[in-house]
Design a protein around this motif. Structure first.
Motif, PDB file in Angstrom:
ATOM      1  N   LEU A 236      25.206 113.277  73.146  1.00  0.00           N
ATOM      2  CA  LEU A 236      24.015 112.448  73.001  1.00  0.00           C
ATOM      3  C   LEU A 236      22.847 112.993  73.832  1.00  0.00           C
ATOM      4  O   LEU A 236      21.699 112.928  73.391  1.00  0.00           O
ATOM      5  N   GLN A 237      23.141 113.532  74.979  1.00  0.00           N
ATOM      6  CA  GLN A 237      22.072 114.114  75.798  1.00  0.00           C
ATOM      7  C   GLN A 237      21.479 115.350  75.124  1.00  0.00           C
ATOM      8  O   GLN A 237      20.262 115.546  75.146  1.00  0.00           O
ATOM      9  N   ARG A 238      22.327 116.174  74.510  1.00  0.00           N
ATOM     10  CA  ARG A 238      21.816 117.341  73.771  1.00  0.00           C
ATOM     11  C   ARG A 238      20.960 116.894  72.595  1.00  0.00           C
ATOM     12  O   ARG A 238      19.884 117.443  72.339  1.00  0.00           O
ATOM     13  N   GLU A 239      21.442 115.890  71.863  1.00  0.00           N
ATOM     14  CA  GLU A 239      20.689 115.367  70.722  1.00  0.00           C
ATOM     15  C   GLU A 239      19.354 114.782  71.182  1.00  0.00           C
ATOM     16  O   GLU A 239      18.327 114.985  70.540  1.00  0.00           O
ATOM     17  N   ASN A 240      19.373 114.082  72.295  1.00  0.00           N
ATOM     18  CA  ASN A 240      18.159 113.489  72.839  1.00  0.00           C
ATOM     19  C   ASN A 240      17.149 114.582  73.197  1.00  0.00           C
ATOM     20  O   ASN A 240      15.956 114.456  72.897  1.00  0.00           O
ATOM     21  N   ALA A 241      17.616 115.653  73.824  1.00  0.00           N
ATOM     22  CA  ALA A 241      16.724 116.755  74.184  1.00  0.00           C
ATOM     23  C   ALA A 241      16.116 117.389  72.934  1.00  0.00           C
ATOM     24  O   ALA A 241      14.918 117.699  72.898  1.00  0.00           O
TER      25      ALA A 241
ATOM     26  N   ARG B 217      13.501 115.016  71.523  1.00  0.00           N
ATOM     27  CA  ARG B 217      12.290 115.030  72.359  1.00  0.00           C
ATOM     28  C   ARG B 217      11.448 116.270  72.065  1.00  0.00           C
ATOM     29  O   ARG B 217      10.221 116.205  72.028  1.00  0.00           O
ATOM     30  N   GLY B 218      12.111 117.398  71.845  1.00  0.00           N
ATOM     31  CA  GLY B 218      11.391 118.620  71.474  1.00  0.00           C
ATOM     32  C   GLY B 218      10.691 118.466  70.139  1.00  0.00           C
ATOM     33  O   GLY B 218       9.542 118.881  69.973  1.00  0.00           O
ATOM     34  N   GLN B 219      11.386 117.865  69.181  1.00  0.00           N
ATOM     35  CA  GLN B 219      10.785 117.630  67.869  1.00  0.00           C
ATOM     36  C   GLN B 219       9.614 116.675  67.982  1.00  0.00           C
ATOM     37  O   GLN B 219       8.580 116.871  67.342  1.00  0.00           O
ATOM     38  N   GLU B 220       9.769 115.652  68.806  1.00  0.00           N
ATOM     39  CA  GLU B 220       8.687 114.689  68.981  1.00  0.00           C
ATOM     40  C   GLU B 220       7.459 115.380  69.552  1.00  0.00           C
ATOM     41  O   GLU B 220       6.333 115.140  69.107  1.00  0.00           O
ATOM     42  N   ALA B 221       7.656 116.253  70.538  1.00  0.00           N
ATOM     43  CA  ALA B 221       6.532 116.969  71.134  1.00  0.00           C
ATOM     44  C   ALA B 221       5.836 117.837  70.086  1.00  0.00           C
ATOM     45  O   ALA B 221       4.597 117.887  70.027  1.00  0.00           O
ATOM     46  N   ALA B 222       6.632 118.491  69.242  1.00  0.00           N
ATOM     47  CA  ALA B 222       6.041 119.323  68.184  1.00  0.00           C
ATOM     48  C   ALA B 222       5.261 118.461  67.199  1.00  0.00           C
ATOM     49  O   ALA B 222       4.156 118.834  66.756  1.00  0.00           O
ATOM     50  N   TYR B 223       5.803 117.291  66.864  1.00  0.00           N
ATOM     51  CA  TYR B 223       5.102 116.399  65.946  1.00  0.00           C
ATOM     52  C   TYR B 223       3.816 115.859  66.574  1.00  0.00           C
ATOM     53  O   TYR B 223       2.805 115.713  65.896  1.00  0.00           O
ATOM     54  N   GLN B 224       3.866 115.585  67.857  1.00  0.00           N
ATOM     55  CA  GLN B 224       2.665 115.101  68.543  1.00  0.00           C
ATOM     56  C   GLN B 224       1.572 116.168  68.509  1.00  0.00           C
ATOM     57  O   GLN B 224       0.393 115.857  68.315  1.00  0.00           O
ATOM     58  N   GLU B 225       1.957 117.423  68.699  1.00  0.00           N
ATOM     59  CA  GLU B 225       0.996 118.519  68.619  1.00  0.00           C
ATOM     60  C   GLU B 225       0.407 118.616  67.215  1.00  0.00           C
ATOM     61  O   GLU B 225      -0.800 118.821  67.051  1.00  0.00           O
ATOM     62  N   THR B 226       1.259 118.466  66.211  1.00  0.00           N
ATOM     63  CA  THR B 226       0.787 118.517  64.825  1.00  0.00           C
ATOM     64  C   THR B 226      -0.180 117.376  64.548  1.00  0.00           C
ATOM     65  O   THR B 226      -1.226 117.583  63.912  1.00  0.00           O
TER      66      THR B 226
ATOM     67  N   ALA C   3      12.175 106.169  66.926  1.00  0.00           N
ATOM     68  CA  ALA C   3      13.229 105.172  66.784  1.00  0.00           C
ATOM     69  C   ALA C   3      14.577 105.753  67.194  1.00  0.00           C
ATOM     70  O   ALA C   3      15.387 105.084  67.854  1.00  0.00           O
ATOM     71  N   LEU C   4      14.835 107.011  66.841  1.00  0.00           N
ATOM     72  CA  LEU C   4      16.088 107.649  67.235  1.00  0.00           C
ATOM     73  C   LEU C   4      16.167 107.841  68.745  1.00  0.00           C
ATOM     74  O   LEU C   4      17.233 107.696  69.336  1.00  0.00           O
ATOM     75  N   LEU C   5      15.036 108.130  69.349  1.00  0.00           N
ATOM     76  CA  LEU C   5      15.027 108.312  70.799  1.00  0.00           C
ATOM     77  C   LEU C   5      15.256 107.018  71.561  1.00  0.00           C
ATOM     78  O   LEU C   5      15.805 107.024  72.655  1.00  0.00           O
ATOM     79  N   THR C   6      14.849 105.919  70.978  1.00  0.00           N
ATOM     80  CA  THR C   6      14.982 104.649  71.687  1.00  0.00           C
ATOM     81  C   THR C   6      16.350 104.015  71.508  1.00  0.00           C
ATOM     82  O   THR C   6      16.630 102.991  72.116  1.00  0.00           O
ATOM     83  N   GLU C   7      17.194 104.604  70.679  1.00  0.00           N
ATOM     84  CA  GLU C   7      18.552 104.059  70.466  1.00  0.00           C
ATOM     85  C   GLU C   7      19.421 104.285  71.663  1.00  0.00           C
ATOM     86  O   GLU C   7      19.324 105.165  72.406  1.00  0.00           O
TER      87      GLU C   7
END
Length: 96
Positions: free
Chosen positions: A32-37, A40-49, A92-96
């Motif tokens: 779960l920690q690997r998935e969370n990381a 979070r990386g995907q979220e950062a990329a989406y925020q940049e987009t 939503a996935l990050l907040t689970e």
């Protein structure tokens, strides 16, 4: 076997079960920690987009808002809404 030895054996078995459960939970936690990381990386990329697209939209509005056709405006809005939905899903996935 004496009563004390039986009691010790039961405790040993219970400790073994607890140890196995702890190991499984530790593995699940690591996964779960690997998935969370990753998320979070995907979220950062989406925020940049999103930031880049917001900048482009603002530049278009400032440049000449009337130069876009209705279909172009709708297409751009559809694309942005798609990004927003994808980001919301990641959050939503990050907040689970």
């Amino acid at each position: 076997m004496s009563e004390t030895q039986e009691h010790i054996e039961r405790l040993r078995q219970k400790i073994g079960v607890l140890l196995k459960q702890w190991q499984l939970l530790r593995k699940e936690n690591d996964r779960l920690q690997r998935e969370n990381a990753l998320l979070r990386g995907q979220e950062a990329a989406y925020q940049e987009t999103i930031a880049r697209l917001d900048h482009q939209v603002e530049a278009m509005k400032v440049g000449d808002p009337d130069s876009l056709s209705e279909s172009d405006k709708k297409g751009l809005e559809k694309k942005i809404n798609g990004y927003i939905r994808e980001i919301d899903r990641c959050i939503a996935l990050l907040t689970e």
